[in-house]
Design a protein around this motif. Structure first.
Motif, PDB file in Angstrom:
ATOM      1  N   UNK A   1       2.367   2.042  -3.399  1.00  0.00           N
ATOM      2  CA  UNK A   1       1.422   2.574  -4.375  1.00  0.00           C
ATOM      3  C   UNK A   1       0.694   3.807  -3.871  1.00  0.00           C
ATOM      4  N   UNK A   2       1.049   4.233  -2.686  1.00  0.00           N
ATOM      5  CA  UNK A   2       0.496   5.481  -2.139  1.00  0.00           C
ATOM      6  C   UNK A   2      -0.990   5.447  -1.878  1.00  0.00           C
ATOM      7  N   UNK A   3      -1.512   4.277  -1.512  1.00  0.00           N
ATOM      8  CA  UNK A   3      -2.936   4.241  -1.201  1.00  0.00           C
ATOM      9  C   UNK A   3      -3.195   4.854   0.158  1.00  0.00           C
TER      10      UNK A   3
ATOM     11  N   UNK B   1       0.820  -1.199   0.000  1.00  0.00           N
ATOM     12  CA  UNK B   1       0.000   0.000   0.000  1.00  0.00           C
ATOM     13  C   UNK B   1       0.855   1.251   0.000  1.00  0.00           C
TER      14      UNK B   1
END
Ligand SMILES: Nc1ncnc2c1ncn2[C@@H]1O[C@H](COP(=O)(O)OP(=O)(O)OP(=O)(O)O)[C@@H](O)[C@H]1O
Ligand SMILES: [Mg+2]
Lengths: 88, 269
Positions: free
Chosen positions: B266-268, B263
């Motif tokens: 992916x910069x969620x 996470x």
């Protein structure tokens, strides 16, 4: 929105459906919880009386019991068959 | 005078006993003399979760029937001197709990204890009714799932009409929502009702969110309330809940996903 979010939101789940169903159900159960216990019987008997004069079925009649701080109201709505015919 | 808390839900298996054990321990660890009572007659389990199953001599029904004194039946917790457990009876006679008997015991306990936590059985029958009847506060344990939410709402109806406070026209029972077994990742996928959804449907004050956690099974395996596992997410969630209940200002946690390495990359959010 990140790449990961994109893959996630595109899946779409059933939670929104659950919420919608619960909102309707809970509202219904809460309103019937506060109503007087004689209401279902009254409802059936009124229906019998009305049917003697007007040819309506169950769905054409709706009862609505409401309560606020200073009064209780029982609302009875009958959609008459003629009216239904005109509009169909 | 003690404050009587009922831990209730309507639906079974949502986490009432886990919660009762955790918050009773939490209150006692904060310095308040606390008793936790198992109302699940015939299906005693709180003793196992508290790890005192081998020290049960007398139970709730023995006290009601005058076969033992309260002091004989109360079990002092091995972790905390201020915590006492009153086990349920294993009798199959459901009528052994009476309103009068329960009332008397609670009154006697009230003289000596600060908090009395009542672990309610599932359902809306006698045991559940008596567990909530004398309550001042209700912790409504709910899972983010349709039948649990609906049953919680039924319980709310009963709390506001069939309790001592309701019958005697006193100030109503204070009701709090404890949303348990919450899985933020599934909420994010739209697979599970969110905290906001449940709060909107029930319009209840949120006392805390307890995440779905492996630590709960670990805790019950060893017979130590999960709140004593201070490193675990569920343990911390219960500690927050106790603090909030006692008036401390704690921001809500465990509502959003833990960021895994994936996470983060992916910069969620
Ligand atoms: N936050 C959680 N994460 C994971 N498992 C949990 C959590 N809370 C409770 N459980 C598990 O759910 C099961 C039921 O929990 P518990 O016995 O506390 O529920 P209950 O409401 O008291 O049940 P009953 O209605 O039968 O009395 C147990 O196996 C417990 O370990
Ligand atoms: Mg239980």
């Amino acid at each position: 929105m990140s790449l990961l979010d994109y893959f996630r939101t595109s899946k779409g789940g059933s939670a929104s459906l659950a919420k919608e169903r619960l909102q309707i159900l809970v509202a219904h159960e809460r309103s019937s919880r506060n109503q007087p216990s004689y209401l279902p019987q009254l409802q059936r008997e009124l229906l019998e009386v009305i049917k003697k004069y007007i040819n309506v079925d169950q769905e054409a009649i709706s009862f609505n019991f409401e309560q606020d701080d200073n009064q209780e109201t029982l609302e009875l709505n009958i959609i008459l068959p003629d009216y239904q015919a005109k509009n169909s | 005078m003690a404050r009587i808390i009922v831990v209730t839900s309507g639906k079974g298996g949502v986490g009432k006993t886990t919660t009762s054990a955790a918050i009773a321990m939490g209150l006692a660890k904060k310095g308040h003399k606390t008793a936790v009572i198992d109302f699940d007659v015939g299906l005693r389990n709180l003793d196992l979760i508290m790890g005192c199953e081998r020290r049960v001599v007398y139970d709730f029904v023995n006290v009601i029937n005058g076969e033992a004194s309260l002091n004989q039946a109360l079990i002092r917790d091995k972790h905390c001197d201020l915590l006492y457990i009153l086990p349920a009876s294993q009798t199959r006679d459901k009528d052994s709990l009476t309103q009068e008997g329960v009332g008397k015991i609670l009154e006697e306990l009230s003289k000596d204890f600060k908090y009395i936590v009542c672990d309610s059985p599932a359902g809306i029958e006698k045991g559940a009714h008596l567990a909530m009847y004398f309550a001042d506060d209700a912790f409504v344990v709910t899972n983010p799932e349709v039948s649990s939410v609906r049953d919680s709402d039924r319980m709310l109806g009963l709390l506001s009409s069939k309790s001592r406070r309701a019958e005697q026209n006193e100030e109503p029972i204070k009701e709090y929502l404890l949303l348990s077994r919450y899985a933020p990742d599934r909420v994010k996928l739209g697979e599970m009702l969110s905290v906001d959804d449940v709060q909107e449907i029930l319009s209840l004050h949120l006392l805390g969110v307890i995440p779905e956690s492996k630590s709960v099974l670990n805790a019950s395996n060893s017979g130590t309330p999960v709140i004593l596992d201070e490193k675990s997410d569920a343990g911390q969630a219960y500690a927050d809940i106790v603090a909030r209940y006692l008036g401390e200002d704690k921001p809500h946690r465990f509502i959003d996903e833990k960021k895994g390495l994936f996470g983060k990359l992916f910069g969620s959010k």
